[in-house]
Design a protein around this motif. Sequence first.
Motif, short mmCIF file in Angstrom:
data_model
loop_
_atom_site.label_atom_id
_atom_site.label_comp_id
_atom_site.label_asym_id
_atom_site.label_seq_id
_atom_site.Cartn_x
_atom_site.Cartn_y
_atom_site.Cartn_z
N THR A 1 42.74 32.43 37.41
CA THR A 1 41.73 33.24 38.40
C THR A 1 40.38 32.12 38.71
OG1 THR A 1 42.36 35.38 37.70
CG2 THR A 1 40.13 35.27 38.76
N VAL A 2 39.68 31.80 37.67
CA VAL A 2 38.54 30.93 37.80
C VAL A 2 38.78 29.76 38.90
CG1 VAL A 2 36.94 29.36 36.72
CG2 VAL A 2 37.31 31.64 35.69
N LEU A 3 40.02 29.13 38.43
CA LEU A 3 40.33 27.93 39.51
C LEU A 3 40.65 28.52 41.03
CD1 LEU A 3 40.76 24.92 38.73
CD2 LEU A 3 43.04 25.57 38.67
N SER A 4 41.31 29.60 41.09
CA SER A 4 41.45 30.13 42.53
C SER A 4 40.23 30.67 43.06
CB SER A 4 42.44 31.24 42.42
OG SER A 4 43.48 30.97 41.43
N VAL A 5 39.39 31.19 42.38
CA VAL A 5 37.85 31.46 42.84
C VAL A 5 37.09 30.25 43.36
CG1 VAL A 5 35.73 32.32 42.54
CG2 VAL A 5 37.80 33.60 41.47
N LEU A 6 37.07 29.29 42.71
CA LEU A 6 36.42 27.97 42.88
C LEU A 6 37.05 27.46 44.06
CD1 LEU A 6 36.15 26.20 39.32
CD2 LEU A 6 34.63 27.48 40.46
N ALA A 7 38.57 27.46 44.25
CA ALA A 7 39.12 26.93 45.36
C ALA A 7 38.85 27.56 46.66
CB ALA A 7 40.60 26.74 45.23
N MET A 8 38.68 29.07 46.50
CA MET A 8 38.24 30.02 47.81
C MET A 8 36.87 29.67 48.20
SD MET A 8 36.73 33.05 48.21
CE MET A 8 36.71 34.30 46.69
N LEU A 9 36.07 29.59 47.24
CA LEU A 9 34.62 29.18 47.69
C LEU A 9 34.39 27.90 48.24
CD1 LEU A 9 32.70 30.47 44.36
CD2 LEU A 9 33.08 31.57 46.51
N THR B 1 36.82 40.91 50.11
CA THR B 1 38.48 41.17 49.93
C THR B 1 38.96 40.10 49.23
OG1 THR B 1 37.88 42.12 52.07
CG2 THR B 1 39.90 41.64 51.77
N LYS B 2 38.66 38.92 49.63
CA LYS B 2 39.30 37.69 48.97
C LYS B 2 39.21 37.82 47.67
CE LYS B 2 38.38 34.41 53.00
NZ LYS B 2 37.37 33.46 53.41
N LEU B 3 38.26 37.99 46.85
CA LEU B 3 37.87 38.17 45.51
C LEU B 3 38.97 39.23 45.15
CD1 LEU B 3 36.25 36.77 43.37
CD2 LEU B 3 34.53 38.58 43.59
N ALA B 4 39.17 40.39 45.67
CA ALA B 4 40.16 41.42 45.19
C ALA B 4 41.40 40.91 45.27
CB ALA B 4 39.77 42.55 45.94
N GLU B 5 41.79 40.19 46.22
CA GLU B 5 43.02 39.58 46.27
C GLU B 5 43.54 39.02 44.82
OE1 GLU B 5 43.90 37.25 49.85
OE2 GLU B 5 43.36 38.95 50.86
N ILE B 6 42.47 37.95 44.72
CA ILE B 6 42.53 36.85 43.56
C ILE B 6 42.68 37.74 42.23
CG2 ILE B 6 41.60 35.14 42.24
CD1 ILE B 6 40.37 33.84 44.82
N LEU B 7 42.09 38.74 42.21
CA LEU B 7 41.92 39.54 40.99
C LEU B 7 43.12 40.70 41.01
CD1 LEU B 7 38.00 39.81 40.77
CD2 LEU B 7 39.46 38.97 39.14
N GLU B 8 43.86 40.64 41.98
CA GLU B 8 44.89 41.65 42.17
C GLU B 8 44.38 43.15 41.96
OE1 GLU B 8 48.67 40.46 40.36
OE2 GLU B 8 48.03 38.43 40.46
N VAL B 9 43.23 43.24 42.54
CA VAL B 9 42.87 44.59 42.73
C VAL B 9 42.61 45.17 43.74
CG1 VAL B 9 41.74 44.60 40.14
CG2 VAL B 9 40.37 43.85 42.21
N ASP B 10 42.48 46.63 44.19
CA ASP B 10 42.28 47.18 45.29
C ASP B 10 41.03 46.72 46.08
OD1 ASP B 10 44.78 48.12 45.41
OD2 ASP B 10 44.03 49.94 44.46
N ARG B 11 40.09 46.92 45.33
CA ARG B 11 38.49 46.47 45.92
C ARG B 11 37.54 45.92 44.57
NH1 ARG B 11 34.78 50.68 45.41
NH2 ARG B 11 33.67 49.61 47.38
N VAL B 12 36.93 45.15 45.01
CA VAL B 12 35.79 44.69 44.22
C VAL B 12 34.36 45.27 44.70
CG1 VAL B 12 34.62 42.55 43.08
CG2 VAL B 12 37.16 42.72 43.44
N ALA B 13 33.33 45.75 43.85
CA ALA B 13 32.20 45.94 44.23
C ALA B 13 30.95 45.03 43.56
CB ALA B 13 31.95 47.50 43.47
N ALA B 14 29.80 45.08 44.24
CA ALA B 14 28.82 44.12 43.75
C ALA B 14 28.37 44.28 42.40
CB ALA B 14 27.44 44.37 44.80
N ASP B 15 28.23 45.56 41.98
CA ASP B 15 28.22 45.70 40.48
C ASP B 15 29.25 45.72 39.46
OD1 ASP B 15 29.08 48.10 41.22
OD2 ASP B 15 27.68 49.35 40.56
N ASP B 16 30.56 45.32 39.96
CA ASP B 16 31.54 44.95 39.00
C ASP B 16 31.43 43.60 38.28
OD1 ASP B 16 32.88 47.14 39.79
OD2 ASP B 16 34.49 45.94 41.24
N VAL B 17 31.51 43.91 36.78
CA VAL B 17 31.28 42.62 35.90
C VAL B 17 32.47 41.74 36.04
CG1 VAL B 17 30.84 41.99 33.50
CG2 VAL B 17 29.71 43.92 34.56
#
Lengths: 360, 73
Positions: free
Chosen positions: B33-41, B6-22
């Motif tokens: 986005t990379v910076l936002s993901v690093l901060a979220m983790l 859910t958090k990843l989808a928010e950062i990427l501004e998409v509805d949902r992210v699945a495990a096999d999404d590249v």
Amino acid sequence: MNFVFRDKRISGLLAVVPANEGNFLDEMQNFNFPKNRSLKLKEVMGYDKHRLVESGVCVSDLAVFGLRQLIDRRLLDPADIDALILVTQSPDLLMPPTSSIIQGRLGLKHDMFCLDINQGCAGYVVGLLQAFLLLEQPAVRKVVLVNADVLSRKTSPKDRNSFPLIGDAASISVIERAGDDSVIHANLKMDGTRCEALMIPAGGMRLPSTSATAVLEDVGDGNLRAKDHLRMDGSAVFNFVQTEVPPMIESLLGAAGTPIAAVDWFLFHQPNRFMLQKLADKMQIDHLKMPSNVVEHFGNSSGVTIPMAIAFNLSPRILTERFRVCLAGFGVGLTWGSMLLSLGAMNFCELIDYPNSAEP
Amino acid sequence: MDDFYTKLAEILEVDRVAADDVLSEFEYWDSLTVLSVLAMLDSGYGVNLTAANLRELKQAGELAAVVESRKRK
């Protein structure tokens, strides 16, 4: 490395910013990125306005303008200046030292110590450490610490990584003996193996500036910059700050025996709002105690952002009140340092504009 | 780990992210986005990754696995 100093204080502070102002909304057209992503960057990082010198303006111009103001207004007697420390990464010339240029332009006495220090975002803390060390000498009674940079002149306007956040500024701090039993704790660490995280590749002896080093190149992420330009590995710097700064502050407060709650203000270097808020969250510090508003109003002027944060947020209260503050700088080198001190009852603390050339 | 997606989808501004999404195939997979993901983790899971670590991971599920194995217990 831990430091302890006694009987030292910052008795006055003047920040000087160029009147000339850039605006992110105008500049984002220079970036090779979708508009909505640039707007997102503005929102997350707190990019808005920033102060940039007009072409040709140098560090000594900002410093001399500010020092003349203090001298003319009788807030500083030039005969009292026993040492002039200049912390900068954008000197007027490779040689002589810019502190000597400032001394000469102001006609200061010969019986003094002028010293340039090449330091960046941790430069204000390093400069204070050096000022305190000089004050251990009986002959040194007053040190003027100038921290100034005009790095916009070394930043590519087409580099979305760096240009939106860069700002130019100078600060002048007067450091002297406190005349009381106050104690200042500080610490400092350095790691030169990570020195390439923040650098200007060309312009020194290793790679002198030529027409080739001035060519703009796409560095692989859509940003255009030349080897003459400042280069920042944003995510490496982010990791560095999140990893090293919290334990440094913990160690500083531990050495001083001061709990976080007893600190009135955390006045940190201002890289951008995002990084400061993440730091505050990680250390569980109230955002209200850690100002992060310098970048959106003035830009990131390297080490100068600490005195800017003081002048912009604590003046005029700091003239009459006294606060326990924690300073921290982190960046180029890499270098990270922090300091816990009492700040207040200053003789002056202001922020003034360096006029544009068209103004009288 | 549902909230991770859910958090990843928010950062990427998409509805949902699945495990096999590249990861690199998302429209907004850029430096911000990379910076936002690093901060979220870091803030959400106590996992400190670098941008280089992140580049080695192809699918969202691989990132989830790294977070799962290293997160603050």
